[in-house]
Design a protein around this motif. Sequence first.
Motif, PDB file in Angstrom:
ATOM      1  N   THR A  82       0.741  -1.081  -0.027  1.00 57.67           N
ATOM      2  CA  THR A  82      -0.148  -0.053   0.218  1.00 57.67           C
ATOM      3  C   THR A  82       0.866   1.335   0.105  1.00 57.67           C
ATOM      4  O   THR A  82       0.739   2.373  -0.778  1.00 57.67           O
ATOM      5  CB  THR A  82      -1.050   0.059   1.135  1.00 57.67           C
ATOM      6  N   LEU A  83       1.857   1.285   0.721  1.00 55.81           N
ATOM      7  CA  LEU A  83       2.650   2.365   0.790  1.00 55.81           C
ATOM      8  C   LEU A  83       3.388   2.871  -0.425  1.00 55.81           C
ATOM      9  O   LEU A  83       3.497   3.711  -0.845  1.00 55.81           O
ATOM     10  CB  LEU A  83       3.824   2.151   2.002  1.00 55.81           C
ATOM     11  N   SER A 142       0.893   4.279  -2.643  1.00 57.72           N
ATOM     12  CA  SER A 142       0.260   5.486  -2.424  1.00 57.72           C
ATOM     13  C   SER A 142       1.409   6.678  -2.536  1.00 57.72           C
ATOM     14  O   SER A 142       1.007   7.747  -2.945  1.00 57.72           O
ATOM     15  CB  SER A 142      -0.378   5.540  -0.976  1.00 57.72           C
ATOM     16  N   GLN A 143       2.764   6.115  -2.512  1.00 58.91           N
ATOM     17  CA  GLN A 143       3.685   7.362  -2.488  1.00 58.91           C
ATOM     18  C   GLN A 143       4.268   7.285  -4.018  1.00 58.91           C
ATOM     19  O   GLN A 143       5.483   7.136  -4.481  1.00 58.91           O
ATOM     20  CB  GLN A 143       4.985   6.898  -1.658  1.00 58.91           C
TER      21      GLN A 143
END
Lengths: 302, 370
Positions: free
Chosen positions: B168-169, B172-173
């Motif tokens: 997810t990180l 999202s980044q």
Amino acid sequence: MGEWPLIAGQIFNGFSVASLYVLAALGLALSFGLMRVINMAHGEMLMLGGYLAYLTLQVVPGPLGILAAMPVAFLGAAAVGAVLETTLIKRLSARPLDTLLATWGVSLILQQAARNIFGAIGVDVRAPDWLNHAYTVPSGLLEGLTIPATRLFILGVAFAVMGALSLLLARTRIGLLVRAVNQDRGMAAASGINVRAVDLSVFCLGTGIAGLAGVVLALLGPVTPNVGQSYVVPAFLVVVLGGLGSLKGTAIASLIVGLFSALVQILVDVSLAQVLLLLFVIGFIQFRPQGVVAVRSRALDA
Amino acid sequence: MDMSMRKDTPLSRPLAGITLGRPLTLSLAVVVLGALAPWLVSAYELNLLARFLAMALLAMGLVLVWGQGGVLSLGQGVFFGLGGYAIAMHMKLAALGDGELPDFMVWSGLDALPWWWVPFKSPAVALLGVVLVPGVLAALFSWAVFRRRVGGVYFALITQALALAFATLLISQQPSTGGFNGLTDFQTVMGMDLGTPGAARGLYWLTLALVVAVFLGLRVLMASRYGTLLRAIRDGENRIRFLGYDPTPFKVVAFTIGGALAGLAGALFTLHAGVVSPALVGVVPSIEMVIWVAVGGRNSLAGAIAGTLAVNLAKDGVSSAFPDLWLYALGLVFVLVVTLLPGGLAGLVTDAGGTGLGKRLQSLVVGETK
């Protein structure tokens, strides 16, 4: 809107998310306490509940459809749970890690089946009119705070399920048997309790509750083949934090996880909140590796 | 858990060291055949084989962690991804002049390189980072969990949360990680043009050599005193504690080696595939990595290599023709292997060990002679 309504709103959100987590995690925690196995297909029981709600609303439209969907989803998910328990989990009960993998396989199959039957995009369950509104605080410190009725409904369902379950465990004969097996499986079996039947009923009860959770989940967003996945991983963390098979521990851990995620999201985005939650869990077990509520036991490998 | 609940107690049959004689000849034949593969198969097939052999490095790490150590990790994709991203970041930076930014950063409106990208400009840092970044993370993570005696199912669930958070990180980044698309479009690595057939062959041989080296290294490790104690901890952690050992460092070392190997695998895979993305590192790919080893045999290094090749070849064949069918098949494989064949393919060969042929196959695949 000032700062206070925002914070109050997030606290309310935390409770609301926690109520979903508690519904999702109860079944996991109960059967984990009893059998030491985790059902990785538990998320798909939520999904199943969602689709059953969708189907029920096709048959029973109108304002009471959602209430009719709840027993349908409960029984449907419990029935699938019974099949899963008797065909698979029973055979693997002495191998917890292998159970994890085998039930993951079941989860893959159920997700793909849902994709083939209902499509990948998902179906919508429309909240009935009596749930389709929101309460807004008109004035005062919390002016502008909006609370949707569906969220209150979910809180109500979670409290009702928790209440019913604690009554069941504390006051009924079935509850007595469950507590006995939980405390000492060998001794319970020796005193004539049908341990296997207790395992099966608790497992079905747990998947049934997950089915129920799927119905309320369907009120919040579309039901997709992997809707369960997004709730089940936090539910796993709730099990890690909660302590072995304790109802109270599961409830408190759900609140911790729900409130932590909601409050952290005031400051950071969702993905960072997930990372922080994980760090929080690892930090938490440094202080209480046995979970929120520890079950006292003299057994070596509890 | 009671000892009698386990079917196999490998303490009673310690793994042999490097066996000499016929098994060695046969293994050598397999390696030689592997080394000749660039002339035996097409360029496309060679690329597939190279990817799968890279994944086999990770699988052998899982044999140590899961088969020998009894620690189920559902988050190996994280370490695989860290290795992959480490080399990918270097390749992106190496293609740029001074002060330039990778194209996706420019599109996202970034005007300076994120600080954690900067060290990867250096080839030495990138090469060390491939192993060290996942290794150090694996060490810290597992130490923090194991030191409080949290293990088993709990550890598996926490590693799964780790895989979810990592994927997810990354997504999202987007401005600094390339988001969902990941990093791709590499030109050169360490001054070598990636597009040439020579580079493909060289990287393939490098992968094969590393597979052989890791195979031998882990064989020695598993046959050592450390290996014996690791298996003992798996079978009765508290009993080992009563004997005066602290199990934590043993498990942390195994998990760290597993993490570092996963990083190495991720870097090589990225070189072969030409892309690294969150789709390779999340919850689903991470648990798929476990099934490679489960199919091959969780206690057998050769089995892990065979399982990785078999599952991925099947995936390549089935999923391109019938994408829907693949997930059903994979789900069934999970269920059937775990319930009916807990020893995997290697276990099957061991069970057939009664006959002369079976024994020979057994000593070849499992690496032990009775």
